[in-house]
Design an enzyme around this catalytic site. Structure first.
Site, PDB file in Angstrom:
ATOM      1  N   HIS A 150       0.845  -1.207   0.000  1.00  0.00           N
ATOM      2  CA  HIS A 150       0.000   0.000   0.000  1.00  0.00           C
ATOM      3  C   HIS A 150       0.875   1.250   0.000  1.00  0.00           C
ATOM      4  O   HIS A 150       0.672   2.171  -0.813  1.00  0.00           O
ATOM      5  CB  HIS A 150      -0.913  -0.012   1.230  1.00  0.00           C
ATOM      6  CG  HIS A 150      -1.701   1.251   1.418  1.00  0.00           C
ATOM      7  ND1 HIS A 150      -3.022   1.374   1.052  1.00  0.00           N
ATOM      8  CD2 HIS A 150      -1.345   2.462   1.934  1.00  0.00           C
ATOM      9  CE1 HIS A 150      -3.446   2.593   1.330  1.00  0.00           C
ATOM     10  NE2 HIS A 150      -2.445   3.280   1.887  1.00  0.00           N
ATOM     11  N   GLU A 151       1.836   1.291   0.916  1.00  0.00           N
ATOM     12  CA  GLU A 151       2.716   2.461   0.982  1.00  0.00           C
ATOM     13  C   GLU A 151       3.596   2.567  -0.260  1.00  0.00           C
ATOM     14  O   GLU A 151       3.943   3.670  -0.692  1.00  0.00           O
ATOM     15  CB  GLU A 151       3.572   2.396   2.249  1.00  0.00           C
ATOM     16  CG  GLU A 151       2.774   2.410   3.546  1.00  0.00           C
ATOM     17  CD  GLU A 151       1.813   3.590   3.640  1.00  0.00           C
ATOM     18  OE1 GLU A 151       2.118   4.664   3.083  1.00  0.00           O
ATOM     19  OE2 GLU A 151       0.747   3.429   4.253  1.00  0.00           O
ATOM     20  N   HIS A 202       1.978   4.534  -2.864  1.00  0.00           N
ATOM     21  CA  HIS A 202       2.156   5.985  -2.722  1.00  0.00           C
ATOM     22  C   HIS A 202       3.573   6.402  -3.119  1.00  0.00           C
ATOM     23  O   HIS A 202       3.776   7.431  -3.787  1.00  0.00           O
ATOM     24  CB  HIS A 202       1.915   6.412  -1.266  1.00  0.00           C
ATOM     25  CG  HIS A 202       0.515   6.269  -0.797  1.00  0.00           C
ATOM     26  ND1 HIS A 202      -0.561   6.786  -1.466  1.00  0.00           N
ATOM     27  CD2 HIS A 202       0.018   5.664   0.322  1.00  0.00           C
ATOM     28  CE1 HIS A 202      -1.674   6.520  -0.799  1.00  0.00           C
ATOM     29  NE2 HIS A 202      -1.347   5.830   0.285  1.00  0.00           N
TER      30      HIS A 202
END
Length: 449
Positions: free
Chosen positions: A24-25, A28
């Site tokens: 998920h990170e 980003h």
């Protein structure tokens, strides 16, 4: 229940969740770096740093409490315009003054993290489309993980279904609403038993209709009437040609999922159709990739419904934890609850629930968790990704409106003004976490009560 298998199940799901958070990170991090934003930290977890290493301008690390993660980008808030940092207008009083001071302090801290030479590398300097790509990158990664796991589960491990392998043969013809313990005294012999069909046989053809799924069996038998029809079965590697004479009897009407239909009073709805007297064997059956979009949409819809009704669901969890009501097995779970279920799955000693079923359940749990991360992070509240997405959309709308009116660019939306609300939302999330933690301990949800 094996303690070692229980711990193994907990570790497997914990590792899967940690990998999901890390990806998920990464969702980003990658677009932020591609767009030139200076990213100072990529961290999995919160609290004290356990392990970290600096690569270039970014510190990569793991923190003590792996219950989330974050990346730190410089310049999340726009710089001051025309006022010294920390200045509060004299007409600001009370709550407004406090909120303005929080915003000013946040901007001052942000400004201290980089110099003028990096002003073009801040998050706030990105265009609206690029901001959306950066903030949606994390949730999108969870969506992709969820869909991938669903594909593995549906097409590789298989979905629960009834197969054409005969599990049981009825001894006689009983009424559709007969109790499970009814005996066969004085009742007509079942057509399947009379035809010589035995448990373990695999039905290959009925009345010339090729059998691939249990629904083919149901359709062929129900439309056969009371005619004598050929039945081909495979038994111990040998093909047998049999004949059966189904009877026309009142049998339950079935819905699209094969479940019996009941009326408003709870009575079975029946119809006069052919009856043979066999039941199929439940198993995990690999499906076509075409079922994955529907499966993903169903999971998304149910997760969205859960989140939309979250306040009510949390109230019910509180009643179960502090009162005498039973906890809803389909309600929200905390980290402890998910870990407990994973341990139960791994250590379960239930007939028909073997390694393949356990792996499928684990994969399904991780798919659902990633879908939950996807949907939850789209909620338009800070500090969630959806809050930053809402801010970027508001910025785009404001700039478009200014252009249409022939006015100057109003600049980026100042998200620092929402920091008091952000802190309030974070506090609510903390209280929710504590409530679920307590409920998972004192009133846990179990798979095998």
């Amino acid at each position: 229940m094996s303690a070692a298998l229980f711990v193994l199940g907990v570790l497997v799901v914990a590792a899967g969740l940690a990998i999901s958070i890390a990806l998920h990170e990464l969702g980003h991090l990658v677009p932020a770096k591609l767009f030139g934003v200076r990213v100072t930290q990529y961290m999995i977890g919160f609290g004290p740093t356990v392990l970290s290493r600096r690569r270039g301008e970014t510190e990569y690390g793991v923190k003590a409490f792996p219950l989330g993660g974050y990346i730190r980008m410089i310049g999340m808030f726009p710089p001051h315009k025309g006022e010294p940092e920390g200045t509060i207008r004299e007409d600001s009083t009370g709550l407004v003054q406090q909120m303005s001071q929080i915003s000013a302090d946040a901007k001052a801290y942000e400004a201290s993290q980089y110099g003028p030479e990096d002003a073009h590398r801040t998050f706030v300097a990105l265009s609206v489309p690029k901001k959306l790509v950066v903030m949606l990158g994390g949730p999108t990664m969870n969506l992709l993980i969820s869909v991938l796991l669903m594909t593995v589960m549906a097409c590789g491990i298989g979905m629960p279904a009834v197969t054409p392998t005969v599990q049981a043969v009825s001894e006689c013809v009983l009424p559709a609403d007969a109790p499970a313990d009814a005996d066969c005294e004085g009742e007509q012999e079942a057509p399947a038993l009379a035809a010589g069909i035995r448990p373990g046989d695999t039905l290959e053809s009925i009345d010339g209709h090729e059998i691939e799924a249990w629904s083919d069996v149901t359709e062929a038998v129900r439309t056969s009437g009371d005619r004598t029809v050929p039945v081909i079965v495979e038994r111990d590697g040998e093909t047998l040609h049999l004949e059966a004479t189904p009877i026309v009897d009142a049998r339950p009407v079935l819905d699209e999922e094969g479940a019996a239909v009941r009326d408003a009073e709870g009575e079975l709805v029946t119809e006069q159709v052919g009856f043979l007297g066999v039941s199929g064997t439940p198993d995990l059956v690999p499906q076509s990739p075409a079922v994955v979009p529907e499966l993903a949409w169903t999971t998304f819809s149910r997760t969205g419904e859960l989140i939309l009704t979250l306040p009510v669901r949390l109230y019910e969890v509180g009643q179960a934890a502090f009162g005498s009501t039973e906890r809803d097995p389909d309600g929200p779970l905390g980290v402890v609850g998910v870990s407990r279920l994973a341990g139960e799955v791994a250590a379960a000693d239930q007939p028909g629930f073997e390694v393949r079923e356990k792996v499928g359940t684990m994969v399904s749990m991780l798919a659902s968790l990633n879908m939950a991360l996807f949907v939850f992070n789209l909620v338009p509240l800070l500090p969630l990704d959806g809050g930053h997405v809402a801010g970027a959309l508001a910025e785009g709308a404001r700039r478009l409106l200014a252009r249409l009116r022939g006015r100057s660019d109003p600049g980026p939306v100042d998200m620092s003004r929402l920091l008091p609300l952000t802190n309030a939302v974070a506090l609510v999330f903390l209280l929710m976490t504590v409530l679920l933690l307590y409920a998972d301990i004192v009133e846990p949800i179990t798979l095998f009560p």
